[in-house]
Scaffold this motif. Structure first.
Motif, PDB file in Angstrom:
ATOM      1  N   ILE A  57      -4.044  -0.819  -1.267  1.00  0.00           N
ATOM      2  CA  ILE A  57      -3.852  -0.308  -0.741  1.00  0.00           C
ATOM      3  C   ILE A  57      -4.967  -0.561   0.740  1.00  0.00           C
ATOM      4  N   VAL A  58      -6.337  -0.517   0.416  1.00  0.00           N
ATOM      5  CA  VAL A  58      -6.928  -0.766   1.048  1.00  0.00           C
ATOM      6  C   VAL A  58      -7.085  -2.710   2.231  1.00  0.00           C
ATOM      7  N   PHE A  59      -6.268  -3.131   1.583  1.00  0.00           N
ATOM      8  CA  PHE A  59      -6.325  -4.745   1.816  1.00  0.00           C
ATOM      9  C   PHE A  59      -4.549  -4.504   2.601  1.00  0.00           C
ATOM     10  N   PHE A  60      -3.565  -3.814   2.120  1.00  0.00           N
ATOM     11  CA  PHE A  60      -2.485  -3.612   2.962  1.00  0.00           C
ATOM     12  C   PHE A  60      -2.617  -2.862   4.665  1.00  0.00           C
ATOM     13  N   THR A  61      -3.561  -1.598   4.425  1.00  0.00           N
ATOM     14  CA  THR A  61      -3.529  -0.934   5.209  1.00  0.00           C
ATOM     15  C   THR A  61      -3.954  -1.679   6.283  1.00  0.00           C
ATOM     16  N   ILE A  99      -9.249   4.021   2.842  1.00  0.00           N
ATOM     17  CA  ILE A  99     -10.232   4.546   1.455  1.00  0.00           C
ATOM     18  C   ILE A  99      -9.586   5.901   0.624  1.00  0.00           C
ATOM     19  N   ALA A 100      -9.710   6.823   2.361  1.00  0.00           N
ATOM     20  CA  ALA A 100      -8.616   7.904   1.564  1.00  0.00           C
ATOM     21  C   ALA A 100      -7.133   8.086   1.454  1.00  0.00           C
ATOM     22  N   LEU A 101      -6.525   6.839   1.378  1.00  0.00           N
ATOM     23  CA  LEU A 101      -4.829   7.295   1.382  1.00  0.00           C
ATOM     24  C   LEU A 101      -5.465   6.494  -0.081  1.00  0.00           C
ATOM     25  N   ALA A 102      -6.363   5.549  -0.788  1.00  0.00           N
ATOM     26  CA  ALA A 102      -5.882   5.510  -2.006  1.00  0.00           C
ATOM     27  C   ALA A 102      -6.388   6.415  -2.872  1.00  0.00           C
ATOM     28  N   PHE A 103      -7.222   7.287  -2.827  1.00  0.00           N
ATOM     29  CA  PHE A 103      -7.272   8.122  -3.244  1.00  0.00           C
ATOM     30  C   PHE A 103      -5.958   9.588  -4.026  1.00  0.00           C
ATOM     31  N   LEU A 104      -5.378   9.121  -2.494  1.00  0.00           N
ATOM     32  CA  LEU A 104      -4.164   9.678  -2.653  1.00  0.00           C
ATOM     33  C   LEU A 104      -2.520   9.460  -3.617  1.00  0.00           C
ATOM     34  N   ALA A 105      -3.372   8.401  -3.260  1.00  0.00           N
ATOM     35  CA  ALA A 105      -1.869   7.564  -3.747  1.00  0.00           C
ATOM     36  C   ALA A 105      -1.930   7.753  -5.561  1.00  0.00           C
ATOM     37  N   ILE A 106      -3.602   7.676  -5.889  1.00  0.00           N
ATOM     38  CA  ILE A 106      -3.944   7.479  -7.305  1.00  0.00           C
ATOM     39  C   ILE A 106      -4.131   9.079  -7.932  1.00  0.00           C
ATOM     40  N   ILE A 107      -3.835   9.697  -7.059  1.00  0.00           N
ATOM     41  CA  ILE A 107      -4.327  11.369  -7.642  1.00  0.00           C
ATOM     42  C   ILE A 107      -3.421  11.733  -8.432  1.00  0.00           C
ATOM     43  N   PRO A 108      -1.922  11.413  -7.746  1.00  0.00           N
ATOM     44  CA  PRO A 108      -0.403  12.116  -8.950  1.00  0.00           C
ATOM     45  C   PRO A 108      -0.839  11.198 -10.159  1.00  0.00           C
ATOM     46  N   GLU A 109      -0.853   9.899 -10.506  1.00  0.00           N
ATOM     47  CA  GLU A 109      -0.645   9.158 -11.672  1.00  0.00           C
ATOM     48  C   GLU A 109      -2.131   9.214 -12.776  1.00  0.00           C
ATOM     49  N   VAL A 110      -3.236  10.032 -12.178  1.00  0.00           N
ATOM     50  CA  VAL A 110      -4.415  10.540 -13.113  1.00  0.00           C
ATOM     51  C   VAL A 110      -4.230  11.659 -13.847  1.00  0.00           C
ATOM     52  N   ILE A 127      -1.144  -6.237  12.063  1.00  0.00           N
ATOM     53  CA  ILE A 127       0.010  -6.313  12.736  1.00  0.00           C
ATOM     54  C   ILE A 127       0.606  -5.566  14.493  1.00  0.00           C
ATOM     55  N   GLN A 128       0.097  -4.229  13.971  1.00  0.00           N
ATOM     56  CA  GLN A 128       0.526  -2.635  14.825  1.00  0.00           C
ATOM     57  C   GLN A 128      -0.087  -3.060  16.330  1.00  0.00           C
ATOM     58  N   PHE A 129      -1.246  -3.350  15.654  1.00  0.00           N
ATOM     59  CA  PHE A 129      -2.476  -3.559  17.318  1.00  0.00           C
ATOM     60  C   PHE A 129      -3.273  -4.415  17.476  1.00  0.00           C
ATOM     61  N   MET A 179      -3.870   4.594  10.489  1.00  0.00           N
ATOM     62  CA  MET A 179      -2.129   3.983  12.238  1.00  0.00           C
ATOM     63  C   MET A 179      -1.299   3.341  11.389  1.00  0.00           C
ATOM     64  N   SER A 180      -1.705   2.764   9.391  1.00  0.00           N
ATOM     65  CA  SER A 180      -0.568   2.533   9.229  1.00  0.00           C
ATOM     66  C   SER A 180       0.296   2.736   8.333  1.00  0.00           C
ATOM     67  N   GLY A 181       0.390   4.639   8.274  1.00  0.00           N
ATOM     68  CA  GLY A 181       1.225   5.604   7.884  1.00  0.00           C
ATOM     69  C   GLY A 181       1.107   5.591   6.194  1.00  0.00           C
ATOM     70  N   VAL A 182       2.288   5.823   5.576  1.00  0.00           N
ATOM     71  CA  VAL A 182       2.705   5.714   3.861  1.00  0.00           C
ATOM     72  C   VAL A 182       2.711   3.762   3.931  1.00  0.00           C
ATOM     73  N   MET A 183       2.916   3.002   4.339  1.00  0.00           N
ATOM     74  CA  MET A 183       3.532   1.690   4.217  1.00  0.00           C
ATOM     75  C   MET A 183       2.430   0.793   3.300  1.00  0.00           C
ATOM     76  N   PRO A 184       1.227   1.022   3.443  1.00  0.00           N
ATOM     77  CA  PRO A 184      -0.142   0.291   2.136  1.00  0.00           C
ATOM     78  C   PRO A 184       0.789   0.818   1.040  1.00  0.00           C
ATOM     79  N   ILE A 185       1.035   2.347   0.902  1.00  0.00           N
ATOM     80  CA  ILE A 185       0.980   2.336  -0.141  1.00  0.00           C
ATOM     81  C   ILE A 185       2.910   2.121  -0.467  1.00  0.00           C
ATOM     82  N   ILE A 186       3.348   1.896   0.212  1.00  0.00           N
ATOM     83  CA  ILE A 186       5.013   1.281  -0.926  1.00  0.00           C
ATOM     84  C   ILE A 186       4.600   0.203  -0.984  1.00  0.00           C
TER      85      ILE A 186
END
Length: 426
Positions: free
Chosen positions: A317-321, A371-382, A327-329, A261-268
Protein backbone atom coordinates in the motif's frame (compact mmCIF):
# COMPACT_ATOMS: atom_id res chain seq x y z
CA UNK A 1 -27.15 20.20 5.21
CA UNK A 2 -30.86 19.33 5.35
CA UNK A 3 -31.72 22.88 4.32
CA UNK A 4 -29.27 22.61 1.42
CA UNK A 5 -30.99 19.49 0.11
CA UNK A 6 -34.34 21.24 0.47
CA UNK A 7 -33.03 24.17 -1.56
CA UNK A 8 -31.67 21.78 -4.18
CA UNK A 9 -34.99 19.95 -4.38
CA UNK A 10 -36.80 23.23 -5.09
CA UNK A 11 -34.75 23.76 -8.26
CA UNK A 12 -36.42 21.78 -11.11
CA UNK A 13 -33.16 21.11 -12.97
CA UNK A 14 -31.32 19.74 -9.92
CA UNK A 15 -34.42 17.81 -8.83
CA UNK A 16 -34.54 16.05 -12.20
CA UNK A 17 -30.85 15.18 -11.90
CA UNK A 18 -31.32 13.78 -8.40
CA UNK A 19 -34.34 11.71 -9.47
CA UNK A 20 -32.47 10.41 -12.50
CA UNK A 21 -29.50 9.41 -10.33
CA UNK A 22 -31.75 7.60 -7.85
CA UNK A 23 -33.61 5.85 -10.68
CA UNK A 24 -30.37 4.55 -12.21
CA UNK A 25 -29.20 3.28 -8.81
CA UNK A 26 -32.55 1.52 -8.34
CA UNK A 27 -32.06 -0.16 -11.73
CA UNK A 28 -28.62 -1.30 -10.56
CA UNK A 29 -30.00 -2.78 -7.34
CA UNK A 30 -32.85 -4.51 -9.21
CA UNK A 31 -30.35 -6.04 -11.62
CA UNK A 32 -28.40 -7.35 -8.62
CA UNK A 33 -31.27 -9.78 -7.98
CA UNK A 34 -31.28 -11.27 -11.52
CA UNK A 35 -29.33 -14.56 -11.26
CA UNK A 36 -27.04 -15.91 -13.96
CA UNK A 37 -28.53 -19.14 -15.40
CA UNK A 38 -26.95 -22.59 -14.99
CA UNK A 39 -25.41 -21.77 -11.60
CA UNK A 40 -26.04 -23.69 -8.36
CA UNK A 41 -26.50 -21.02 -5.71
CA UNK A 42 -26.26 -23.51 -2.82
CA UNK A 43 -22.79 -24.60 -3.96
CA UNK A 44 -21.71 -20.95 -4.14
CA UNK A 45 -22.96 -20.31 -0.60
CA UNK A 46 -21.04 -23.35 0.66
CA UNK A 47 -17.88 -22.03 -0.98
CA UNK A 48 -18.38 -18.65 0.71
CA UNK A 49 -18.88 -20.28 4.09
CA UNK A 50 -15.65 -22.25 3.71
CA UNK A 51 -13.77 -19.10 2.66
CA UNK A 52 -15.38 -16.70 5.17
CA UNK A 53 -13.25 -13.61 5.68
CA UNK A 54 -11.08 -14.37 2.65
CA UNK A 55 -10.76 -12.87 -0.80
CA UNK A 56 -14.27 -13.96 -1.81
CA UNK A 57 -15.79 -12.02 1.10
CA UNK A 58 -13.84 -8.93 0.04
CA UNK A 59 -14.95 -9.31 -3.58
CA UNK A 60 -18.55 -9.78 -2.46
CA UNK A 61 -18.42 -6.71 -0.23
CA UNK A 62 -17.03 -4.50 -2.98
CA UNK A 63 -19.63 -5.78 -5.47
CA UNK A 64 -22.61 -5.25 -3.20
CA UNK A 65 -23.32 -8.97 -2.73
CA UNK A 66 -23.42 -9.71 -6.46
CA UNK A 67 -20.70 -12.36 -6.24
CA UNK A 68 -22.34 -14.46 -3.51
CA UNK A 69 -25.68 -14.34 -5.34
CA UNK A 70 -23.88 -14.59 -8.71
CA UNK A 71 -26.18 -12.11 -10.42
CA UNK A 72 -25.62 -10.62 -13.86
CA UNK A 73 -23.55 -7.94 -12.10
CA UNK A 74 -21.13 -10.48 -10.60
CA UNK A 75 -18.13 -8.80 -12.24
CA UNK A 76 -19.54 -5.40 -11.23
CA UNK A 77 -17.91 -2.22 -12.53
CA UNK A 78 -14.35 -3.23 -11.64
CA UNK A 79 -13.31 -4.39 -15.14
CA UNK A 80 -14.01 -0.81 -16.26
CA UNK A 81 -11.98 0.62 -13.37
CA UNK A 82 -9.08 -1.71 -14.18
CA UNK A 83 -9.34 -0.74 -17.86
CA UNK A 84 -9.27 2.95 -16.92
CA UNK A 85 -6.11 2.44 -14.87
CA UNK A 86 -4.43 0.46 -17.65
CA UNK A 87 -5.32 3.09 -20.28
CA UNK A 88 -4.06 5.82 -17.96
CA UNK A 89 -0.72 4.06 -17.55
CA UNK A 90 -0.50 3.37 -21.28
CA UNK A 91 -1.18 7.05 -21.99
CA UNK A 92 2.04 7.86 -20.18
CA UNK A 93 4.02 5.07 -21.87
CA UNK A 94 2.69 5.29 -25.46
CA UNK A 95 3.29 8.62 -27.27
CA UNK A 96 0.29 8.21 -29.61
CA UNK A 97 -2.11 7.83 -26.69
CA UNK A 98 -0.47 10.77 -24.93
CA UNK A 99 -0.98 12.90 -28.02
CA UNK A 100 -4.57 11.71 -28.23
CA UNK A 101 -5.23 12.74 -24.63
CA UNK A 102 -4.15 16.31 -25.51
CA UNK A 103 -6.62 16.67 -28.39
CA UNK A 104 -9.45 17.90 -26.20
CA UNK A 105 -12.97 16.53 -26.36
CA UNK A 106 -12.35 14.45 -29.50
CA UNK A 107 -9.35 12.71 -27.96
CA UNK A 108 -11.20 12.16 -24.70
CA UNK A 109 -14.06 10.40 -26.51
CA UNK A 110 -11.65 8.12 -28.36
CA UNK A 111 -9.85 7.19 -25.15
CA UNK A 112 -13.22 6.54 -23.49
CA UNK A 113 -14.12 4.22 -26.37
CA UNK A 114 -10.85 2.29 -25.99
CA UNK A 115 -11.52 2.03 -22.25
CA UNK A 116 -14.96 0.51 -22.87
CA UNK A 117 -13.54 -2.06 -25.30
CA UNK A 118 -10.84 -3.05 -22.83
CA UNK A 119 -13.41 -3.23 -20.00
CA UNK A 120 -15.54 -5.69 -22.00
CA UNK A 121 -12.46 -7.82 -22.71
CA UNK A 122 -11.47 -7.84 -19.03
CA UNK A 123 -15.04 -8.68 -18.03
CA UNK A 124 -14.92 -11.65 -20.41
CA UNK A 125 -11.65 -12.84 -18.84
CA UNK A 126 -13.16 -12.49 -15.36
CA UNK A 127 -16.33 -14.35 -16.41
CA UNK A 128 -14.23 -17.20 -17.84
CA UNK A 129 -12.29 -17.34 -14.56
CA UNK A 130 -15.55 -17.56 -12.63
CA UNK A 131 -17.01 -20.26 -14.90
CA UNK A 132 -14.00 -22.55 -15.29
CA UNK A 133 -12.07 -21.58 -12.15
CA UNK A 134 -13.37 -20.28 -8.82
CA UNK A 135 -17.02 -21.33 -9.23
CA UNK A 136 -16.51 -24.37 -11.44
CA UNK A 137 -18.14 -26.63 -8.79
CA UNK A 138 -21.34 -24.54 -8.97
CA UNK A 139 -21.70 -24.68 -12.77
CA UNK A 140 -24.54 -27.00 -13.87
CA UNK A 141 -24.06 -26.76 -17.63
CA UNK A 142 -24.03 -29.76 -19.97
CA UNK A 143 -22.55 -28.22 -23.11
CA UNK A 144 -20.35 -25.36 -24.29
CA UNK A 145 -23.29 -23.19 -25.37
CA UNK A 146 -24.58 -23.04 -21.80
CA UNK A 147 -21.11 -22.06 -20.59
CA UNK A 148 -21.16 -19.32 -23.18
CA UNK A 149 -24.50 -18.10 -21.81
CA UNK A 150 -22.94 -17.73 -18.34
CA UNK A 151 -19.98 -15.79 -19.71
CA UNK A 152 -22.12 -13.51 -21.89
CA UNK A 153 -24.51 -12.81 -19.00
CA UNK A 154 -21.67 -11.57 -16.80
CA UNK A 155 -20.12 -9.52 -19.63
CA UNK A 156 -23.49 -7.98 -20.52
CA UNK A 157 -24.02 -7.04 -16.86
CA UNK A 158 -20.71 -5.19 -16.76
CA UNK A 159 -21.48 -3.42 -20.05
CA UNK A 160 -24.86 -2.32 -18.64
CA UNK A 161 -23.21 -0.98 -15.49
CA UNK A 162 -20.71 1.01 -17.57
CA UNK A 163 -23.63 2.55 -19.49
CA UNK A 164 -25.51 3.33 -16.25
CA UNK A 165 -22.41 4.94 -14.75
CA UNK A 166 -21.83 7.13 -17.81
CA UNK A 167 -25.49 8.17 -17.87
CA UNK A 168 -25.35 9.21 -14.20
CA UNK A 169 -22.19 11.24 -14.81
CA UNK A 170 -23.72 12.95 -17.84
CA UNK A 171 -27.32 13.48 -16.72
CA UNK A 172 -27.27 13.04 -12.94
CA UNK A 173 -25.38 14.28 -9.89
CA UNK A 174 -21.86 13.06 -9.12
CA UNK A 175 -19.57 10.48 -10.65
CA UNK A 176 -21.63 7.53 -11.88
CA UNK A 177 -18.93 4.86 -11.46
CA UNK A 178 -18.21 5.94 -7.88
CA UNK A 179 -21.92 6.05 -7.01
CA UNK A 180 -22.42 2.48 -8.29
CA UNK A 181 -19.60 1.23 -6.04
CA UNK A 182 -21.03 3.30 -3.18
CA UNK A 183 -24.53 1.85 -3.62
CA UNK A 184 -23.18 -1.70 -3.66
CA UNK A 185 -21.16 -1.27 -0.47
CA UNK A 186 -23.91 0.56 1.42
CA UNK A 187 -26.41 -2.15 0.42
CA UNK A 188 -24.32 -4.68 2.37
CA UNK A 189 -24.18 -2.69 5.63
CA UNK A 190 -27.70 -3.61 6.95
CA UNK A 191 -27.05 -7.31 6.26
CA UNK A 192 -23.70 -7.23 8.08
CA UNK A 193 -25.17 -5.33 11.04
CA UNK A 194 -28.02 -7.85 11.31
CA UNK A 195 -25.61 -10.79 11.07
CA UNK A 196 -23.44 -9.31 13.84
CA UNK A 197 -26.48 -8.86 16.10
CA UNK A 198 -27.57 -12.46 15.49
CA UNK A 199 -24.09 -13.75 16.36
CA UNK A 200 -24.10 -11.71 19.57
CA UNK A 201 -27.61 -12.91 20.48
CA UNK A 202 -26.57 -16.52 19.89
CA UNK A 203 -23.54 -16.11 22.13
CA UNK A 204 -21.03 -16.67 19.31
CA UNK A 205 -19.44 -13.28 20.00
CA UNK A 206 -19.52 -10.95 22.97
CA UNK A 207 -21.83 -7.93 23.02
CA UNK A 208 -18.80 -5.96 24.17
CA UNK A 209 -17.21 -6.59 20.75
CA UNK A 210 -20.36 -5.28 19.04
CA UNK A 211 -20.11 -2.05 21.04
CA UNK A 212 -16.38 -1.80 20.32
CA UNK A 213 -17.07 -2.26 16.61
CA UNK A 214 -19.71 0.47 16.57
CA UNK A 215 -17.43 2.93 18.39
CA UNK A 216 -14.54 2.01 16.12
CA UNK A 217 -16.73 2.46 13.04
CA UNK A 218 -17.63 6.01 14.11
CA UNK A 219 -13.98 6.77 14.87
CA UNK A 220 -12.91 5.46 11.46
CA UNK A 221 -15.50 7.67 9.76
CA UNK A 222 -14.08 10.77 11.42
CA UNK A 223 -10.53 9.63 10.64
CA UNK A 224 -11.33 8.93 6.98
CA UNK A 225 -12.99 12.35 6.60
CA UNK A 226 -9.93 14.05 8.06
CA UNK A 227 -7.67 11.96 5.82
CA UNK A 228 -9.65 12.78 2.69
CA UNK A 229 -9.92 16.48 3.46
CA UNK A 230 -6.38 16.96 4.78
CA UNK A 231 -4.16 19.04 2.51
CA UNK A 232 -1.26 21.46 2.49
CA UNK A 233 -1.58 24.69 0.56
CA UNK A 234 1.63 25.89 -1.05
CA UNK A 235 1.44 29.64 -1.83
CA UNK A 236 1.97 30.72 -5.44
CA UNK A 237 2.53 34.27 -6.65
CA UNK A 238 2.02 35.34 -10.27
CA UNK A 239 4.20 38.17 -11.62
CA UNK A 240 2.61 41.17 -13.26
CA UNK A 241 2.98 41.47 -17.01
CA UNK A 242 1.68 43.98 -19.54
CA UNK A 243 0.07 42.76 -22.75
CA UNK A 244 -0.90 45.66 -25.00
CA UNK A 245 -2.71 48.15 -22.81
CA UNK A 246 -3.77 45.63 -20.17
CA UNK A 247 -1.95 44.31 -17.15
CA UNK A 248 -2.23 40.63 -16.22
CA UNK A 249 -1.10 38.64 -13.21
CA UNK A 250 -0.09 39.91 -9.84
CA UNK A 251 -2.55 37.74 -7.91
CA UNK A 252 -1.76 35.22 -5.21
CA UNK A 253 -3.10 31.68 -5.10
CA UNK A 254 -2.03 28.27 -3.77
CA UNK A 255 -1.37 24.68 -4.81
CA UNK A 256 -3.54 22.27 -2.76
CA UNK A 257 -1.60 19.04 -2.10
CA UNK A 258 -3.84 16.41 -0.49
CA UNK A 259 -2.61 13.94 2.09
CA UNK A 260 -4.49 11.14 0.35
CA UNK A 261 -4.03 12.14 -3.27
CA UNK A 262 -4.17 8.56 -4.55
CA UNK A 263 -7.52 7.74 -2.92
CA UNK A 264 -8.37 4.07 -2.54
CA UNK A 265 -6.40 2.87 -5.58
CA UNK A 266 -3.33 1.65 -3.59
CA UNK A 267 -5.57 -0.64 -1.53
CA UNK A 268 -7.20 -2.06 -4.65
CA UNK A 269 -3.79 -2.69 -6.29
CA UNK A 270 -2.32 -4.25 -3.12
CA UNK A 271 -5.43 -6.34 -2.48
CA UNK A 272 -5.28 -7.68 -6.03
CA UNK A 273 -1.70 -8.89 -5.57
CA UNK A 274 -2.29 -10.30 -2.09
CA UNK A 275 -5.37 -12.19 -3.29
CA UNK A 276 -3.26 -14.36 -5.63
CA UNK A 277 -2.42 -16.99 -2.93
CA UNK A 278 -6.11 -17.30 -1.96
CA UNK A 279 -7.14 -17.69 -5.59
CA UNK A 280 -4.48 -20.40 -6.10
CA UNK A 281 -5.87 -22.31 -3.10
CA UNK A 282 -9.46 -22.01 -4.35
CA UNK A 283 -8.54 -23.28 -7.81
CA UNK A 284 -6.61 -26.29 -6.44
CA UNK A 285 -7.29 -29.12 -4.00
CA UNK A 286 -7.72 -27.40 -0.59
CA UNK A 287 -6.64 -30.59 1.22
CA UNK A 288 -3.28 -30.85 -0.53
CA UNK A 289 -0.04 -30.07 1.29
CA UNK A 290 0.78 -27.10 -0.94
CA UNK A 291 -2.67 -25.56 -0.45
CA UNK A 292 -2.43 -25.92 3.34
CA UNK A 293 1.07 -24.37 3.32
CA UNK A 294 -0.10 -21.36 1.29
CA UNK A 295 -3.20 -20.93 3.48
CA UNK A 296 -1.18 -21.01 6.70
CA UNK A 297 1.63 -18.72 5.56
CA UNK A 298 0.22 -16.31 2.99
CA UNK A 299 -3.52 -15.83 3.64
CA UNK A 300 -5.39 -14.09 6.49
CA UNK A 301 -6.94 -17.44 7.48
CA UNK A 302 -3.57 -18.80 8.71
CA UNK A 303 -2.19 -18.14 12.19
CA UNK A 304 1.16 -17.10 10.74
CA UNK A 305 -0.38 -15.90 7.47
CA UNK A 306 -2.32 -13.06 9.11
CA UNK A 307 0.97 -11.52 10.29
CA UNK A 308 2.80 -12.00 6.97
CA UNK A 309 -0.29 -10.86 5.05
CA UNK A 310 -0.62 -7.68 7.13
CA UNK A 311 3.07 -6.76 6.77
CA UNK A 312 3.16 -7.35 3.00
CA UNK A 313 -0.15 -5.55 2.59
CA UNK A 314 1.16 -2.45 4.36
CA UNK A 315 4.38 -2.44 2.32
CA UNK A 316 2.46 -2.75 -0.96
CA UNK A 317 0.00 0.00 0.00
CA UNK A 318 2.82 2.41 0.84
CA UNK A 319 4.57 1.55 -2.44
CA UNK A 320 1.46 1.97 -4.58
CA UNK A 321 0.53 5.20 -2.79
CA UNK A 322 3.82 6.76 -3.86
CA UNK A 323 3.55 5.19 -7.33
CA UNK A 324 0.01 6.43 -8.02
CA UNK A 325 0.75 9.88 -6.56
CA UNK A 326 3.76 10.22 -8.87
CA UNK A 327 1.51 9.44 -11.84
CA UNK A 328 -1.17 11.90 -10.80
CA UNK A 329 1.08 14.77 -9.71
CA UNK A 330 4.01 15.28 -12.07
CA UNK A 331 6.16 17.85 -10.27
CA UNK A 332 8.33 18.52 -13.35
CA UNK A 333 5.33 19.34 -15.56
CA UNK A 334 3.72 21.38 -12.79
CA UNK A 335 6.92 23.41 -12.39
CA UNK A 336 7.11 24.05 -16.16
CA UNK A 337 3.49 25.18 -16.28
CA UNK A 338 4.05 27.57 -13.39
CA UNK A 339 7.12 29.07 -15.06
CA UNK A 340 5.37 29.45 -18.43
CA UNK A 341 2.47 31.30 -16.80
CA UNK A 342 4.67 33.60 -14.77
CA UNK A 343 4.01 31.88 -11.45
CA UNK A 344 6.51 31.09 -8.71
CA UNK A 345 6.60 29.86 -5.13
CA UNK A 346 7.88 32.65 -2.82
CA UNK A 347 11.45 31.93 -1.74
CA UNK A 348 11.94 29.16 -4.36
CA UNK A 349 13.60 29.66 -7.73
CA UNK A 350 11.59 28.79 -10.81
CA UNK A 351 12.43 25.65 -12.77
CA UNK A 352 14.22 22.67 -11.26
CA UNK A 353 14.32 24.15 -7.75
CA UNK A 354 10.52 24.41 -7.77
CA UNK A 355 10.22 20.83 -9.02
CA UNK A 356 12.54 19.55 -6.28
CA UNK A 357 10.69 21.54 -3.63
CA UNK A 358 7.31 20.17 -4.74
CA UNK A 359 8.72 16.65 -4.86
CA UNK A 360 10.08 16.87 -1.30
CA UNK A 361 6.82 18.34 -0.04
CA UNK A 362 4.69 15.66 -1.70
CA UNK A 363 6.91 12.83 -0.41
CA UNK A 364 6.77 14.11 3.18
CA UNK A 365 3.01 14.63 2.98
CA UNK A 366 2.17 11.33 1.31
CA UNK A 367 4.05 9.13 3.81
CA UNK A 368 1.70 9.62 6.82
CA UNK A 369 -1.28 9.27 4.47
CA UNK A 370 0.10 5.99 3.12
CA UNK A 371 0.71 4.61 6.63
CA UNK A 372 -2.81 5.61 7.71
CA UNK A 373 -4.26 4.02 4.58
CA UNK A 374 -2.36 0.80 5.29
CA UNK A 375 -3.68 0.58 8.85
CA UNK A 376 -7.24 1.20 7.67
CA UNK A 377 -6.87 -1.63 5.17
CA UNK A 378 -5.62 -4.26 7.61
CA UNK A 379 -7.93 -3.42 10.53
CA UNK A 380 -10.88 -5.44 9.12
CA UNK A 381 -8.70 -8.50 8.44
CA UNK A 382 -7.12 -8.50 11.89
CA UNK A 383 -10.41 -7.97 13.73
CA UNK A 384 -12.15 -10.66 11.67
CA UNK A 385 -9.35 -13.11 12.45
CA UNK A 386 -9.27 -12.58 16.22
CA UNK A 387 -12.96 -11.87 16.98
CA UNK A 388 -14.83 -14.09 14.53
CA UNK A 389 -17.02 -11.19 13.39
CA UNK A 390 -17.06 -9.96 9.82
CA UNK A 391 -15.95 -6.33 10.19
CA UNK A 392 -16.92 -4.54 6.98
CA UNK A 393 -17.18 -1.02 8.39
CA UNK A 394 -13.55 -0.10 7.92
CA UNK A 395 -10.72 -0.08 5.46
CA UNK A 396 -11.53 0.12 1.79
CA UNK A 397 -15.31 0.22 2.17
CA UNK A 398 -15.45 3.27 4.43
CA UNK A 399 -12.82 5.14 2.43
CA UNK A 400 -14.93 4.68 -0.70
CA UNK A 401 -18.22 5.49 1.02
CA UNK A 402 -16.94 8.65 2.71
CA UNK A 403 -15.04 9.75 -0.40
CA UNK A 404 -18.09 9.38 -2.64
CA UNK A 405 -20.31 11.27 -0.18
CA UNK A 406 -17.82 14.14 -0.01
CA UNK A 407 -17.42 14.19 -3.79
CA UNK A 408 -21.18 14.19 -4.40
CA UNK A 409 -21.65 16.90 -1.77
CA UNK A 410 -19.10 19.08 -3.58
CA UNK A 411 -20.90 18.61 -6.89
CA UNK A 412 -24.23 19.54 -5.33
CA UNK A 413 -22.57 22.47 -3.61
CA UNK A 414 -21.29 23.77 -6.93
CA UNK A 415 -24.74 23.45 -8.46
CA UNK A 416 -26.23 25.46 -5.60
CA UNK A 417 -23.52 28.13 -5.58
CA UNK A 418 -24.15 28.74 -9.27
CA UNK A 419 -27.68 29.72 -8.27
CA UNK A 420 -26.60 31.75 -5.21
CA UNK A 421 -27.86 29.27 -2.65
CA UNK A 422 -26.20 28.81 0.70
CA UNK A 423 -24.77 25.30 0.79
CA UNK A 424 -22.55 23.06 2.85
CA UNK A 425 -19.51 25.33 2.70
CA UNK A 426 -19.28 28.26 5.06
Amino acid sequence: MIQTFRDAWKIPEIRRKLLFTLLMLVVYRLGSHIPVPFMNNEAIQQLFQSQQGGILSFMDLMSGGNVSSFSIFAANIYPYITASIVIQLLTIAIPSLEALSKEGEVGRKKIAKYTRYLAVALAAVQAIGYTFGIFRMAVTTTNMFQNLVIILSVVAGTALLVWIGEQITEKGIGNGISLIIFAGIVARFPRDIYASILKAAAGQVSWAWVVVFLVLAVAIVFFVVALNEGQRRIPVQYAKRVVGRKMYGGQSTHIPIKVLMSGVMPIIFAQTIMSIPSIIVMMSDPNSGAAKFITNWFTPQGDVGIVIYSILMMILIVFFTYFYTAIQFNTVEYSKNLQQNGGFIPGIRAGRSTSDYLNRTVNRLVFPGAIALAFLAIIPEVLTKFTGMHFSFGGTSLIIVVGVILETARVLEQQLLMRHYKGFLK
